[in-house]
Motif scaffolding. Structure first.
Motif, PDB file in Angstrom:
ATOM      1  N   PHE A 208      -0.834  72.571  35.123  1.00  0.00           N
ATOM      2  CA  PHE A 208       0.148  73.108  33.995  1.00  0.00           C
ATOM      3  C   PHE A 208      -0.159  71.915  33.041  1.00  0.00           C
ATOM      4  CE2 PHE A 208       2.346  75.757  37.404  1.00  0.00           C
ATOM      5  CZ  PHE A 208       1.860  76.952  36.792  1.00  0.00           C
TER       6      PHE A 208
ATOM      7  N   TYR B  13      10.021  79.630  36.425  1.00  0.00           N
ATOM      8  CA  TYR B  13       9.415  78.317  36.282  1.00  0.00           C
ATOM      9  C   TYR B  13      10.400  77.136  36.327  1.00  0.00           C
ATOM     10  CZ  TYR B  13       4.631  79.774  34.840  1.00  0.00           C
ATOM     11  OH  TYR B  13       3.462  80.164  35.180  1.00  0.00           O
TER      12      TYR B  13
ATOM     13  N   MET C  45       1.242  81.372  38.404  1.00  0.00           N
ATOM     14  CA  MET C  45       2.056  80.566  39.113  1.00  0.00           C
ATOM     15  C   MET C  45       2.360  81.301  40.433  1.00  0.00           C
ATOM     16  SD  MET C  45       5.589  78.949  38.506  1.00  0.00           S
ATOM     17  CE  MET C  45       6.716  80.564  38.743  1.00  0.00           C
TER      18      MET C  45
ATOM     19  N   THR D 159       0.938  84.096  33.010  1.00  0.00           N
ATOM     20  CA  THR D 159       1.912  83.351  33.245  1.00  0.00           C
ATOM     21  C   THR D 159       2.309  83.623  34.710  1.00  0.00           C
ATOM     22  OG1 THR D 159       3.456  84.989  32.304  1.00  0.00           O
ATOM     23  CG2 THR D 159       2.867  83.257  30.957  1.00  0.00           C
TER      24      THR D 159
ATOM     25  N   PHE E  45      10.399  76.555  39.968  1.00  0.00           N
ATOM     26  CA  PHE E  45       8.908  75.715  40.341  1.00  0.00           C
ATOM     27  C   PHE E  45       9.098  74.473  39.952  1.00  0.00           C
ATOM     28  CE2 PHE E  45       5.064  73.983  38.847  1.00  0.00           C
ATOM     29  CZ  PHE E  45       4.283  74.077  40.178  1.00  0.00           C
TER      30      PHE E  45
ATOM     31  N   LYS F 259       0.998  71.281  39.327  1.00  0.00           N
ATOM     32  CA  LYS F 259       1.647  70.644  38.023  1.00  0.00           C
ATOM     33  C   LYS F 259       0.522  70.056  37.154  1.00  0.00           C
ATOM     34  CE  LYS F 259       6.489  69.765  39.358  1.00  0.00           C
ATOM     35  NZ  LYS F 259       7.733  68.868  39.563  1.00  0.00           N
TER      36      LYS F 259
ATOM     37  N   LYS G  19       2.119  77.296  30.562  1.00  0.00           N
ATOM     38  CA  LYS G  19       0.949  78.222  31.066  1.00  0.00           C
ATOM     39  C   LYS G  19       1.013  79.291  29.975  1.00  0.00           C
ATOM     40  CE  LYS G  19      -1.909  80.098  33.701  1.00  0.00           C
ATOM     41  NZ  LYS G  19      -2.736  80.441  31.884  1.00  0.00           N
TER      42      LYS G  19
END
Length: 434
Positions: free
Chosen positions: A401, A349, A199, A196, A352, A398, A428
């Motif tokens: 993901f 996240y 990212m 994870t 993001f 993206k 993720k």
């Protein structure tokens, strides 16, 4: 005959164990708390010990009634001199969606039960099942940082504490065999984030110029760094892959390569060499998120200074004071000495997804005072910082993901097979070796 008046706390938890870690529990005030809080409290009174009960104690408490009476020499009440009516505490309205909270808790408990019945294939010596002591679920609204569900397993019943918790139950709740039900794993649990964390490494790689959003890398299943060979999970070879694809199939070597090249820059004392650590901190890792329920863990983003310190404190466990290539390579895939909390990961996240806004997580939507004429306090989003993100990088990542949950070889494809195609999802996976 005489009458004794004894104050008894009344606390009802109509939802039982639901949201226990968020709501928290109350208990009798101790000497330390009494000294801290001054004359407003007396021995024997109840006070919030954890969760919202603890964090919003001053709002929830209210004012007890007071009655002054005149008595004769024999202690008989002659008349009432003064009576002050009790004032109830404020109402605290949570950001939690109770239905979502129930689904989160039920599915978490069910999945842990299923996992505990499965054979652990890594234990070749005998037939054993996975331990799966506990877990957590964190659901936040990325547009404002409001927490919609926060589940931790195993859980407890807050009503057990109201009239003083019996010693056997207290012992049970603190027995390591029972995996510490009072711990809120979502905000206190420290975990290696595993993949994870990719990212963060992706953004760090782009910011430092090691990669562009379209850089490809030949993934042969392993990468030799110095005298150590770092391998993909199950030695899988992915061939020539882009960043987006590396996220979808969770290629380790793509990110090992970024970590290794950044270490070379660190070795030359170049500022951009610390891109992974700097990006991680920018996204809130290594410091508490500020979620208002106390006892939050801050996690750890390891670097050269940290390594030097732990070496001095414990040279047996950490024989090298230097930050080695392998340290940075391990960090690039969320392994080694990196530790995060689930709430930090959710907030990162969220930042993001919303284009770079890192919020403080909030659990209270509004406070409604009990006094007449007082206004409600409605919570506004609390923006901690805005992170500058490259728009091309965001859209490429993206895609990666989205592939995690929809591509044939996406690492979370099997978990999302029943999701209707009308709902778009991305994510993720992360599996850490401990």
């Amino acid at each position: 005959a005489g009458v004794d008046a004894i104050p008894l706390p009344v606390r009802r938890y109509p939802n039982g164990t639901l949201a226990a870690h968020i709501v928290g529990y109350v208990g009798e005030i101790n000497d330390e708390e009494l000294a801290d809080l001054g004359g407003d409290y007396q021995l024997g009174e109840s006070i919030g010990k954890s969760g919202i009960e603890y964090a919003y104690e001053s709002n929830l408490r209210g004012t007890p009634s007071k009655r002054s009476v005149e008595i004769d020499v024999k202690g008989r009440v002659l008349r009432e001199v003064r009576y002050q009516a009790p004032i109830p505490g404020d109402d605290i309205v949570l950001t939690i969606d109770i239905n979502l909270q129930k689904v989160a808790e039920d599915s978490l408990a069910k999945q842990i039960e299923i996992t505990r019945s499965q054979q652990d294939l890594t234990d070749k010596s005998k037939f054993s099942t996975y331990k799966a002591p506990g877990g957590s679920v964190t659901v936040i609204d990325p547009n404002n940082g409001f927490v919609r569900a926060l589940a931790s397993y195993p859980t407890f019943d807050p009503s057990a504490f109201v009239e003083g918790i019996p010693t056997p139950i207290w012992k049970q709740l603190n027995d390591p065999e029972n995996a510490f039900p009072l711990n809120n794993r979502a905000v206190q649990g420290l975990y290696a984030p595993g993949s994870t964390f990719k990212m963060i490494t992706s953004i760090a790689g782009i910011k430092s110029g090691i990669i562009t959003p379209y850089s490809t890398f030949n993934d042969t299943g392993s990468l030799k760094v110095s005298d150590t060979v770092f391998k993909n999970a199950a030695n899988k070879e992915n061939g020539l892959i882009s960043l987006s694809r590396a996220l979808t199939v969770s290629s380790d070597t793509y990110f090992y390569n970024i970590g290794s090249k950044l270490w070379s820059l660190q070795y030359k004392n170049k500022a951009e060499g610390d891109a992974i650590q700097d990006t991680a901190r920018e996204f809130g890792f290594g410091t508490p998120t500020g979620i208002p329920i106390g006892n939050e863990s801050k996690g750890r983003i390891p670097d050269e200074d940290w390594k030097k310190k732990v070496h001095e404190e414990n040279p047996d466990a950490f024989p090298y004071a230097q930050w080695l290539p392998g340290d940075n390579v391990n960090t690039s895939v969320g392994q080694g000495d990196t530790l995060v909390t689930p709430i930090q990961l959710a907030m990162a996240y969220g930042a993001f997804v919303n284009g770079g806004k890192l919020y403080q997580p909030q659990l209270v939507a509004e406070i409604r005072p009990s006094g007449k004429g007082q206004k409600d306090t409605i919570s506004k989003p609390n923006l901690k910082r805005s992170i500058k993100l490259d728009s091309t990088a965001i859209s490429v990542m993206k895609q990666g993901f989205a592939g995690v949950v929809s591509a044939e070889d996406g690492t979370a494809k099997s978990a999302f097979t029943s999701l209707p195609s009308s709902i778009s999802a991305a994510g993720k996976t992360g599996t850490a070796e401990v």
